[in-house]
Design a protein around this motif. Structure first.
Motif, PDB file in Angstrom:
ATOM      1  N   ASP A  47      16.851 -21.084   0.816  1.00 29.42           N
ATOM      2  CA  ASP A  47      16.815 -21.551  -0.572  1.00 29.42           C
ATOM      3  C   ASP A  47      17.431 -20.556  -1.544  1.00 29.42           C
ATOM      4  O   ASP A  47      17.848 -20.926  -2.642  1.00 29.42           O
ATOM      5  CB  ASP A  47      15.359 -21.814  -0.983  1.00 29.42           C
ATOM      6  CG  ASP A  47      14.743 -22.918  -0.153  1.00 29.42           C
ATOM      7  OD1 ASP A  47      15.234 -24.051  -0.230  1.00 29.42           O
ATOM      8  OD2 ASP A  47      13.782 -22.639   0.588  1.00 29.42           O
ATOM      9  N   ALA A  48      17.444 -19.281  -1.173  1.00 30.61           N
ATOM     10  CA  ALA A  48      17.959 -18.233  -2.052  1.00 30.61           C
ATOM     11  C   ALA A  48      18.378 -17.047  -1.201  1.00 30.61           C
ATOM     12  O   ALA A  48      18.065 -16.985  -0.017  1.00 30.61           O
ATOM     13  CB  ALA A  48      16.886 -17.808  -3.044  1.00 30.61           C
ATOM     14  N   VAL A  49      19.098 -16.116  -1.817  1.00 30.07           N
ATOM     15  CA  VAL A  49      19.438 -14.862  -1.154  1.00 30.07           C
ATOM     16  C   VAL A  49      19.023 -13.708  -2.064  1.00 30.07           C
ATOM     17  O   VAL A  49      18.933 -13.857  -3.278  1.00 30.07           O
ATOM     18  CB  VAL A  49      20.949 -14.744  -0.817  1.00 30.07           C
ATOM     19  CG1 VAL A  49      21.379 -15.812   0.163  1.00 30.07           C
ATOM     20  CG2 VAL A  49      21.796 -14.769  -2.062  1.00 30.07           C
ATOM     21  N   LYS A  50      18.772 -12.562  -1.444  1.00 33.28           N
ATOM     22  CA  LYS A  50      18.396 -11.361  -2.178  1.00 33.28           C
ATOM     23  C   LYS A  50      19.364 -10.257  -1.783  1.00 33.28           C
ATOM     24  O   LYS A  50      19.595 -10.008  -0.609  1.00 33.28           O
ATOM     25  CB  LYS A  50      16.967 -10.952  -1.824  1.00 33.28           C
ATOM     26  CG  LYS A  50      16.514  -9.666  -2.461  1.00 33.28           C
ATOM     27  CD  LYS A  50      15.137  -9.294  -1.941  1.00 33.28           C
ATOM     28  CE  LYS A  50      14.742  -7.906  -2.352  1.00 33.28           C
ATOM     29  NZ  LYS A  50      15.474  -6.859  -1.663  1.00 33.28           N
ATOM     30  N   PHE A  51      19.947  -9.615  -2.778  1.00 30.44           N
ATOM     31  CA  PHE A  51      20.864  -8.508  -2.561  1.00 30.44           C
ATOM     32  C   PHE A  51      20.226  -7.200  -3.015  1.00 30.44           C
ATOM     33  O   PHE A  51      19.270  -7.205  -3.771  1.00 30.44           O
ATOM     34  CB  PHE A  51      22.148  -8.691  -3.389  1.00 30.44           C
ATOM     35  CG  PHE A  51      23.044  -9.767  -2.865  1.00 30.44           C
ATOM     36  CD1 PHE A  51      23.960  -9.499  -1.859  1.00 30.44           C
ATOM     37  CD2 PHE A  51      22.999 -11.044  -3.397  1.00 30.44           C
ATOM     38  CE1 PHE A  51      24.806 -10.487  -1.385  1.00 30.44           C
ATOM     39  CE2 PHE A  51      23.832 -12.037  -2.933  1.00 30.44           C
ATOM     40  CZ  PHE A  51      24.737 -11.757  -1.927  1.00 30.44           C
ATOM     41  N   GLN A  52      20.803  -6.104  -2.569  1.00 29.58           N
ATOM     42  CA  GLN A  52      20.496  -4.781  -3.094  1.00 29.58           C
ATOM     43  C   GLN A  52      21.816  -4.101  -3.370  1.00 29.58           C
ATOM     44  O   GLN A  52      22.837  -4.443  -2.781  1.00 29.58           O
ATOM     45  CB  GLN A  52      19.719  -3.944  -2.085  1.00 29.58           C
ATOM     46  CG  GLN A  52      18.347  -4.463  -1.768  1.00 29.58           C
ATOM     47  CD  GLN A  52      17.646  -3.579  -0.752  1.00 29.58           C
ATOM     48  OE1 GLN A  52      17.952  -2.405  -0.626  1.00 29.58           O
ATOM     49  NE2 GLN A  52      16.717  -4.159  -0.029  1.00 29.58           N
ATOM     50  N   LYS A  53      21.783  -3.164  -4.267  1.00 26.46           N
ATOM     51  CA  LYS A  53      22.970  -2.362  -4.543  1.00 26.46           C
ATOM     52  C   LYS A  53      22.507  -0.927  -4.691  1.00 26.46           C
ATOM     53  O   LYS A  53      21.522  -0.656  -5.355  1.00 26.46           O
ATOM     54  CB  LYS A  53      23.648  -2.833  -5.823  1.00 26.46           C
ATOM     55  CG  LYS A  53      25.019  -2.226  -6.022  1.00 26.46           C
ATOM     56  CD  LYS A  53      25.017  -1.389  -7.260  1.00 26.46           C
ATOM     57  CE  LYS A  53      26.351  -0.737  -7.494  1.00 26.46           C
ATOM     58  NZ  LYS A  53      26.288   0.711  -7.433  1.00 26.46           N
ATOM     59  N   ARG A  54      23.177  -0.037  -4.015  1.00 25.89           N
ATOM     60  CA  ARG A  54      22.851   1.384  -4.111  1.00 25.89           C
ATOM     61  C   ARG A  54      24.100   2.158  -4.497  1.00 25.89           C
ATOM     62  O   ARG A  54      25.197   1.842  -4.060  1.00 25.89           O
ATOM     63  CB  ARG A  54      22.335   1.910  -2.776  1.00 25.89           C
ATOM     64  CG  ARG A  54      21.016   1.330  -2.389  1.00 25.89           C
ATOM     65  CD  ARG A  54      20.426   2.095  -1.212  1.00 25.89           C
ATOM     66  NE  ARG A  54      19.178   1.470  -0.837  1.00 25.89           N
ATOM     67  CZ  ARG A  54      18.942   0.869   0.314  1.00 25.89           C
ATOM     68  NH1 ARG A  54      19.883   0.833   1.227  1.00 25.89           N
ATOM     69  NH2 ARG A  54      17.777   0.336   0.573  1.00 25.89           N
ATOM     70  N   THR A  55      23.891   3.165  -5.298  1.00 21.51           N
ATOM     71  CA  THR A  55      24.961   4.103  -5.605  1.00 21.51           C
ATOM     72  C   THR A  55      24.750   5.282  -4.674  1.00 21.51           C
ATOM     73  O   THR A  55      23.841   6.095  -4.883  1.00 21.51           O
ATOM     74  CB  THR A  55      24.904   4.535  -7.084  1.00 21.51           C
ATOM     75  OG1 THR A  55      24.956   3.366  -7.898  1.00 21.51           O
ATOM     76  CG2 THR A  55      26.058   5.456  -7.436  1.00 21.51           C
ATOM     77  N   VAL A  56      25.545   5.356  -3.617  1.00 16.55           N
ATOM     78  CA  VAL A  56      25.309   6.351  -2.568  1.00 16.55           C
ATOM     79  C   VAL A  56      25.338   7.776  -3.106  1.00 16.55           C
ATOM     80  O   VAL A  56      24.642   8.647  -2.595  1.00 16.55           O
ATOM     81  CB  VAL A  56      26.263   6.184  -1.365  1.00 16.55           C
ATOM     82  CG1 VAL A  56      26.011   4.893  -0.639  1.00 16.55           C
ATOM     83  CG2 VAL A  56      27.703   6.315  -1.778  1.00 16.55           C
ATOM     84  N   GLU A  57      26.104   8.018  -4.146  1.00 12.73           N
ATOM     85  CA  GLU A  57      26.168   9.359  -4.727  1.00 12.73           C
ATOM     86  C   GLU A  57      24.831   9.763  -5.347  1.00 12.73           C
ATOM     87  O   GLU A  57      24.543  10.943  -5.480  1.00 12.73           O
ATOM     88  CB  GLU A  57      27.279   9.452  -5.789  1.00 12.73           C
ATOM     89  CG  GLU A  57      28.681   9.267  -5.244  1.00 12.73           C
ATOM     90  CD  GLU A  57      29.071   7.791  -5.064  1.00 12.73           C
ATOM     91  OE1 GLU A  57      30.109   7.541  -4.435  1.00 12.73           O
ATOM     92  OE2 GLU A  57      28.347   6.901  -5.537  1.00 12.73           O
ATOM     93  N   VAL A  58      24.029   8.781  -5.716  1.00 18.80           N
ATOM     94  CA  VAL A  58      22.703   9.062  -6.273  1.00 18.80           C
ATOM     95  C   VAL A  58      21.673   9.190  -5.155  1.00 18.80           C
ATOM     96  O   VAL A  58      20.779  10.020  -5.215  1.00 18.80           O
ATOM     97  CB  VAL A  58      22.294   7.945  -7.263  1.00 18.80           C
ATOM     98  CG1 VAL A  58      20.849   8.114  -7.720  1.00 18.80           C
ATOM     99  CG2 VAL A  58      23.237   7.909  -8.454  1.00 18.80           C
ATOM    100  N   VAL A  59      21.814   8.382  -4.113  1.00 16.77           N
ATOM    101  CA  VAL A  59      20.842   8.333  -3.022  1.00 16.77           C
ATOM    102  C   VAL A  59      20.989   9.511  -2.066  1.00 16.77           C
ATOM    103  O   VAL A  59      19.992  10.040  -1.571  1.00 16.77           O
ATOM    104  CB  VAL A  59      20.960   7.003  -2.250  1.00 16.77           C
ATOM    105  CG1 VAL A  59      20.008   6.949  -1.075  1.00 16.77           C
ATOM    106  CG2 VAL A  59      20.702   5.818  -3.185  1.00 16.77           C
ATOM    107  N   TYR A  60      22.222   9.926  -1.769  1.00 16.87           N
ATOM    108  CA  TYR A  60      22.471  10.971  -0.774  1.00 16.87           C
ATOM    109  C   TYR A  60      23.065  12.215  -1.428  1.00 16.87           C
ATOM    110  O   TYR A  60      23.913  12.115  -2.318  1.00 16.87           O
ATOM    111  CB  TYR A  60      23.444  10.471   0.296  1.00 16.87           C
ATOM    112  CG  TYR A  60      22.915   9.310   1.074  1.00 16.87           C
ATOM    113  CD1 TYR A  60      21.961   9.495   2.076  1.00 16.87           C
ATOM    114  CD2 TYR A  60      23.346   8.021   0.803  1.00 16.87           C
ATOM    115  CE1 TYR A  60      21.462   8.429   2.790  1.00 16.87           C
ATOM    116  CE2 TYR A  60      22.841   6.938   1.513  1.00 16.87           C
ATOM    117  CZ  TYR A  60      21.905   7.151   2.495  1.00 16.87           C
ATOM    118  OH  TYR A  60      21.400   6.088   3.201  1.00 16.87           O
ATOM    119  N   PRO A  61      22.686  13.402  -0.940  1.00 12.50           N
ATOM    120  CA  PRO A  61      23.286  14.628  -1.468  1.00 12.50           C
ATOM    121  C   PRO A  61      24.758  14.741  -1.056  1.00 12.50           C
ATOM    122  O   PRO A  61      25.182  14.168  -0.051  1.00 12.50           O
ATOM    123  CB  PRO A  61      22.451  15.747  -0.844  1.00 12.50           C
ATOM    124  CG  PRO A  61      21.710  15.134   0.294  1.00 12.50           C
ATOM    125  CD  PRO A  61      21.654  13.652   0.050  1.00 12.50           C
ATOM    126  N   ALA A  62      25.521  15.499  -1.813  1.00 12.59           N
ATOM    127  CA  ALA A  62      26.959  15.652  -1.566  1.00 12.59           C
ATOM    128  C   ALA A  62      27.247  16.160  -0.148  1.00 12.59           C
ATOM    129  O   ALA A  62      28.208  15.725   0.491  1.00 12.59           O
ATOM    130  CB  ALA A  62      27.575  16.599  -2.596  1.00 12.59           C
TER     131      ALA A  62
END
Length: 89
Positions: A47-62
């Motif tokens: 009936d619906a879909v759910k997405f996520q979006k991540r900014t990898v530069e924020v989530v993971y260290p350099a």
């Protein structure tokens, strides 16, 4: 439990199950992959879909982002194949 309306569907006691497909971040930021995943969810009668979006530069260290990515050897072949070719969805 009272009913609520989502789009043209009633959700609540006595109503059919409302199914939400979890696409997460499997689209890898690619709109064409996202559309294909939506098509798959529609074909599965979701009936619906759910997405996520991540900014990898924020989530993971350099340092982590700078490391080469290697997949574990024990990944099933279908996972390796799908990971290597996201357009194969």
């Amino acid at each position: 439990m009272s009913e609520i309306k989502i789009g043209n569907r009633l959700v609540g006691t006595g109503q059919p199950c409302y199914i939400i497909a979890e696409i997460g971040i499997n689209h890898n930021g690619d709109i064409n992959i996202a559309k294909k995943l939506i098509d798959v969810a529609v074909a599965a009668k979701c009936d619906a879909v759910k997405f996520q979006k991540r900014t990898v530069e924020v989530v993971y260290p350099a340092e982590e982002l700078a490391r080469p990515f290697t997949r574990p050897k024990n990944w099933p072949a279908r996972v390796r194949a799908r990971s290597a070719t996201p357009t194969a969805i």
